[in-house]
Each structure stands twice: as C-alpha cells, then as structure tokens.
Design a protein around this motif. Structure first.
Motif, PDB file in Angstrom:
ATOM      1  N   HIS A 630      40.186  57.387  48.916  1.00  8.81           N
ATOM      2  CA  HIS A 630      38.708  56.346  49.166  1.00  8.81           C
ATOM      3  C   HIS A 630      37.972  56.840  47.942  1.00  8.81           C
ATOM      4  CE1 HIS A 630      34.840  54.999  50.962  1.00  8.81           C
ATOM      5  NE2 HIS A 630      35.924  54.324  51.450  1.00  8.81           N
ATOM      6  N   ASP A 662      39.438  51.284  49.392  1.00  5.27           N
ATOM      7  CA  ASP A 662      38.895  51.610  50.672  1.00  5.27           C
ATOM      8  C   ASP A 662      39.943  50.900  51.664  1.00  5.27           C
ATOM      9  OD1 ASP A 662      38.710  48.928  50.512  1.00  5.27           O
ATOM     10  OD2 ASP A 662      36.274  49.028  50.647  1.00  5.27           O
ATOM     11  N   ARG A 665      40.726  55.428  54.814  1.00  9.00           N
ATOM     12  CA  ARG A 665      39.297  55.792  55.235  1.00  9.00           C
ATOM     13  C   ARG A 665      38.779  57.054  54.490  1.00  9.00           C
ATOM     14  NH1 ARG A 665      37.859  55.579  61.019  1.00  9.00           N
ATOM     15  NH2 ARG A 665      36.449  57.361  60.382  1.00  9.00           N
TER      16      ARG A 665
END
Ligand code: SF4
Length: 716
Positions: A630, A662, A665
């Motif tokens: 992420h 993204d 998570r």
C-alpha cells in the motif's frame, strides 16, 4: 490432419479442448463447443497449451542417476534406474520399516497414476506415506465438507451458475484463477442485471473490481464476517427453520455463537463498514439462488476448516443446498485434485472416500488388493510433515512425482535443507524446469499432456478422458507405466500386471461399488463416446446415458447435483451445522515484522511456471516477480514505485521490485508464488517467507498470513 478431444491440464475448471495435429506435427487448439464446462471458451493458459508440448528444449529425455550428492547425474537405462530405486527402498524398509519411505504426488497426476501409487504404498509397502500437493490447496475444504455434509462431496455443478442470483466469492479470484467459470458468471450477470456478486478479499482483485460489493476484510477475519452474516440472516428471518428441523443438527449452538458479536463489532474486527455486511446479508437472504465459491483464501489457513464450516453454515441455515443455483462450491485449483481424492491419494484416505483409520475399510482394501501386508492403521505423513520428517531423518527416502516442492512448499528454505540432506530422493517429472530435479539421486522422465492417456475429474465431479495424441520424446514414459514397472521391481508384479491405463481405471471402479463415489458405470469406452460423466454414476445408470439440461441441450450423463433429496452422507443423514469460534491463529505480527504477507497467483502463470514459463506470450502479462504494497506503508518506509526492496520474515528474505497500489489494504502486502531459481533466483521465492503453521485437522498450510517487514534494498 488428426483431430482429438481432450481436457486442459491446468486448472480445476477442466475445459474441453479440440486439438488438431497437422501432418507437419504442428498443433493447434480451440475450445470444445460441445463441452459442458467451457462451451467453447478457453483462457490464455489453455489457448497456449500447444507451446508447452511443442517446445522440447527442456524435456527430461532419459532416466538419470548419481552415485553421490556431489557426483553429476548420468544417463542410465530404465532398468538400472528402477532397480536401484527398488534396492534402496527395499533396504530402507527392511531396516527402518515401511514408514521410512514416502511418495509426494500432484493434483496434475491422472486418476490412474494416483490410484497406482496409492495401491503400491498402502496395500503393498504397508505405509500410508503418500500425500499430494493438493494438500496445499484444498484439504481444508475436504474436511469442511466431511464435517458438515458427511463426505468430501461437492454438491453443485457449473450449470448452477446460470441458476443463481447471488454469488458469494470468498478468498478466491476466479477472474484470474478460474477464468472460464468467471466468464460464465459475467455472461449470466450481463443477461440478468439483477444478479449480484459479492467478493470477499483483502485485495482489490479483478474479481473484486467486477463485483457489486467488495468486502476488503482484514486477513484472517473471514469467520467473523460469515458469522456476522449468519446473525443477520437469523435476525432478518431469512433462515429456513423447516429445512433445519428436518435435515440438520446444531442450529441452537450456532445461533448462540453468532449472537456473541454485533454487526458493528464484527465490522470493526473485519475493518469494513457495518452497512456492507448488512447489504451482503440482505442480498443472500432475499436470493433465490445463492452460490458461494471459494479457494485458497479460506483453505490455506491455520483455521481453514473453521473458515469452510462458517461458509457452509450459511447454506445450511438458509436451506440453500441441493437445489438448482444453490450450494457451497469449493473450486479446485488443479485439474485432478478431485480425482486424486476419489482414489484416496491422501495420507489419511483410501479409494472411494474410505479412511485409513477405519478397520473395516482397510479390510475391504486388503481383500480387494490381496495385500501381502497389513495396511497401516494410522494416517501417513502429510505434505509438510514429510519434509519435516526428512529433515529429522525419520523419513529416509522420498519419491516426488510431477510437483516442485523446492518452490511451492511453505518455509521452503527448510524444505531445501531437508532435500539436500535426505538419504534418497527420486524425482519423476516432465522437464528440468522443476527446481527439485537438481536435488534428485534418481531422475525419471515422464510423459507430458497429450503423451499419455487417462482420466481426470474437475471441480464439478466431471470425469473426463484424455487420449494419447503424441509419442513422448526420448525414453519418457507415462507415469502409470513407471509405477507399475517399479512395482514389478519391488516383487509385486502379480498385482501390477497392467498393460494399459484402462485396466487400472476398471480396477478402481470396482471398489467404488455401493459407495457415494460409485463409478461402476464408467469406462473408457463410455467416456470416449460421451466425453464426460459426473460422478456418482453406478452401473445401472449406463442405460440412461443422455440427459438434457434446462436449455434442452443434450449433456453427458451423470449426477449434476448431490443432496437433492436433502439426505446427507452423515450417519444420521442430517447435515451438521457447526458453531465455529471466529479467532485466527496465524503467525503474529510485531514491531520487527509488522506487515501481513499474503501469497497467490497471477493471471497467466501456473504454479511454479514449469509449464507456463515455457510460453513467452504468457510472460508478457507480468514478466518479473513483484511485491504489492500500500502507498501509505511504502511512504512510511521510504519506498518508491519500482524500487528494489527486501521483504524480510522470520525464516528468510525475498528481493523484488515494489509495486505501490491501494489494491492491497494498508498493513498487507502481496507476493506471487510462481517464481523459483530456474526462472529467476532463490531470492524471489515467495515461500522463503511463508511459515509452516498448518490447520490441525486438514494439515493445510497457512500460506495467506505471514509476518514480514519491507525495507528498501541498499547495496552492501
Ligand atoms: Fe485451462 Fe482452467 Fe483456463 Fe479452462 S480456465 S482453459 S481449464 S486454465
């Protein structure tokens, strides 16, 4: 030009393929329009199958062996290779007992091959040390089905797709890993816009992107979510009390369990909005056809069995099973994971879903096989246990067939060490692209897809016949023949007098008589004529060998759906609803290793790339291994897009380029599992980082949850 109908050898969808061979030897393929599973469609892997057999550059052509680990492999005759292997096996068995040897096989193996290895070690050597790489992908589903429905019996079929109006896809990415099923789901949704797809996955996969509702739960919280949905189904009156009263046990304890958490508490634990859970429960509750699909996200977990049970419970409390468009559908990863289960190719199983721990079952097999030994009463070593036992020198010899544990096993550094120190390793494979070949004392060249005949069973219990189309190169032999030749060398020739796989299959069908996997009506002739048959298919069914589906298409015979009479395979014929606790027991994260690593597949590669790695076109989709992380986690660590990073875990390290997205998570990162030394280096093996934790009941490893840290790579 010759034309042949066969089946794709990659995934459990089991697509039908028409192969054309031109006079110059060139092969082309297209989807078989008459095949009920794929109706003419093929995915990128299936379409490129000819390249995997036309390119012979990396094929193993001759038996080889070495006299010491430091010595090079040398070409030998089949007799020499099998005689030495038999001599080593006999000596070890005599000195240390039958459990000193083991076979590790593959969901790529044909049913006849599985059956023969199983017969050899369980019925003649007297050990249950045979397990399969399917242990790594579907054994939690097997135990889940057994505990809830009484047997490892997938109740549904692909034609349920067109009957369903809510799909609950949990821990699976069929858009990439079961593409033809996914195309059927998408086509059904396009034609019926009211159809809803719910995807549960910590990653925003292509499946999630195409779904109506994506629930990106925290890794390890699937049971929390399923129990929360169960609670809402109860509270909203969307359960079927009559069905439960007549056909199930266990609802009161289940109700008590799921009422322990409110929707809000469950949402907090899962890291999603409460309304998302309410929406999923409402769609499932109001549906006419509720089909759940799952694979590794549920199965590859230290609580994999509980995850399976929590999902199957949703079908049992709503009575959505045994009816068109309804049921729990565990998708198999490999083309014959199901066939291997039928013939008992697991350390705890015997043919036709019998159990090694059942004295009556063992006695039936001992009599049927005329076994010279008493069969072992306890389960053998499972996949991970085999390599641990090798490391401890409790297991002395291992024979690995068509699988590549040096890339695919969890905690693979430990596996590599075990194989390097093992007393005797036999590798039977198609090509030297399998990294494990390098550690073998004896290498046996096997025939590939199209080079041997036999059967496989796909994820919907559909048995297919695969004809031999080509001669294998060099001295490579069909796997079944290798095993029966070895059995002769071991002195068991009288019970292994086969000349062709059809004889092996016919023998197997006889022991299925009267079981829930009864295939006494199946034989090669019928399979050639009808193309496929769904089990069970007892002998009395032969007369009725053509049926029509709802669109009036003639389809091959067999049993489309199980439990249509709601009599389950448990002792009291009632399905069991299990109250399952929602805790996870995966490797804990901490300050040193604060991120959760999950591993998985990419669209155009298969397993450890021993086949797909040969096809340049398939490499174009994702040419290099990568780590998805992420952007927030990357920023905290000073990591830029494309930068080389070190992924560090408690057991090893991986060095790949970072992909900032993204789609995962925060707190989660993702590594594809395909690459090994042959195609890159040991430094990119995802399984350097995974752990050896297993579900205590299914013995399936926890591939989806390992604690890691990621740091920018700095030159020393
Ligand atoms: Fe082969 Fe599976 Fe693709 Fe069908 S979906 S073509 S079986 S890889």
């Amino acid at each position: 030009m010759s034309v042949h109908q066969t089946t794709c050898c990659y995934c459990g969808v089991g697509c039908g393929i028409v192969v054309r061979q031109e006079p110059n030897g060139r092969l082309t393929v297209e989807g078989d329009k008459q095949h009920p599973s794929n109706r003419g469609m093929l995915c990128s892997k299936g379409l490129n199958l000819p390249y995997t057999v036309m390119d012979q550059s990396d094929r193993l052509l001759y038996p080889q062996m070495r006299l010491g680990r430091s010595m090079p492999l040398q070409r030998v005759s089949w007799d020499a290779a099998l005689e030495r292997t038999a001599a080593v096996f006999r000596t070890l068995i005599q000195k240390y007992g039958p459990d000193s040897v083991a076979f590790y096989v593959s969901g790529q193996s044909l049913t006849e091959e599985y059956y023969l290895v199983n017969k050899l070690i369980k019925g003649f050597i007297g050990s249950n040390n045979i397990d399969t790489n399917s242990r790594l992908c579907m054994s939690s589903a097997v135990v889940g089905y057994k505990l809830s429905l009484g047997e490892d019996a997938v109740p549904v079929c692909y034609d349920d797709i067109e009957e369903a109006d809510v799909f609950y896809v949990q821990g699976a990415n069929p858009a990439w890993c079961h593409p033809i099923l996914w195309r059927r789901i998408e086509a059904h949704k396009t034609a019926n816009p009211h159809v809803k797809i719910i995807c549960v996955d910590p990653r925003r996969t292509d499946t999630a992107r195409s779904s109506d509702l994506h629930l990106p739960i925290r890794p390890g919280t699937d049971i929390v979510l399923n129990n929360a949905i169960g609670r809402l189904l109860i509270e909203n009156g969307h359960i079927d009390p009559d069905f439960m009263l007549d056909h199930t046990d266990g609802f009161p304890a289940y109700r008590e369990q799921v009422l322990q958490r409110t929707t809000g508490e469950a949402a907090d634990l899962c890291g999603i909005e409460p309304n998302a859970i309410r929406q999923a429960a409402a769609w499932i509750g109001r549906s006419k056809g509720f089909l759940s699909l799952w694979t590794m996200g549920l199965n590859q977990s230290v609580v994999g069995v509980n995850k399976n049970l929590s999902l199957i419970n949703l079908h049992l409390i709503t009575g959505r099973i045994g009816k068109p468009g309804n049921g729990p559908f565990s998708l198999t990863g490999q083309p014959n994971a199901m066939g291997g289960r039928e013939v008992g190719g697991l350390a705890n199983a015997l043919p036709a879903h019998r159990e090694v721990t059942n004295a009556a079952h063992r006695a039936e097999l001992e009599a049927f096989w005329n076994s010279p030994v008493r069969m072992a009463p306890q389960p053998g070593l499972t996949a991970t246990e085999m390599f641990e036992a090798l490391a401890d020198d409790k297991l002395k010899a291992i024979w690995i067939i068509n699988t590549n544990p040096l890339v695919s096993m969890p905690d693979v550094n430990a596996v590599e060490k075990a194989l390097k120190t093992a007393r005797f390793v036999v590798v039977q494979d198609v090509s030297n692209r399998a990294d494990t070949v390098a550690l073998a004392d004896v290498v046996l060249p096997a025939a590939a897809w199209l080079e041997k005949e036999g059967t496989m069973t796909n994820a919907e219990r559909r048995i297919a016949y695969l004809p031999k189309v080509l001669d294998a190169p060099g001295e490579a032999l069909p796997d079944a023949e290798i095993i029966w030749r070895f059995a002769h060398k071991m002195g068991f020739g009288d019970s292994f007098r086969y000349t062709k796989p059809a004889e092996v299959y016919q023998e197997y069908t006889q022991i299925t008589a009267g079981t829930n996997v009864d295939v006494t009506g199946v034989n090669y002739e019928l399979l050639r004529k009808n193309r496929t048959i769904q089990w069970p298919f007892p002998k009395k069914e032969i007369a009725n060998n053509e049926v029509k589906n709802p669109e009036n298409r003639v389809i091959p015979p067999g049993t489309q759906r199980l439990f249509t009479d709601h009599r389950f395979y448990t002792a009291n014929q009632r399905a069991q609803i299990h109250a399952v606790p929602d805790g996870n027991a995966s490797e804990p994260t901490d300050e040193d290793f604060p991120l959760v690593l999950t591993t998985g597949r990419i669209r155009d590669q298969w397993h450890t790339m021993t086949k797909t790695g040969r096809v340049a076109k398939l490499g174009q989709h994702s040419p290099q291994p990568f780590l998805q992380i992420h952007p927030d986690d990357a920023a905290q660590r000073g990591i830029r897009e494309g930068q080389l990073v070190d992924v560090r875990g408690r057991r090893g390290e991986v060095r790949v380029r970072a992909q900032l997205t993204d789609d995962v998570r925060p707190g989660l990162c993702f590594l594809p599992m395909h690459w090994g030394k042959i195609l890159a280096s040991n430094q990119v093996r995802a399984n350097n980082l995974t752990n050896a934790l297993i579900d205590p009941r299914s013995k399936e490893p926890d591939f989806k949850f390992s604690a890691v840290e990621v740091v920018p790579y700095r030159k020393p």
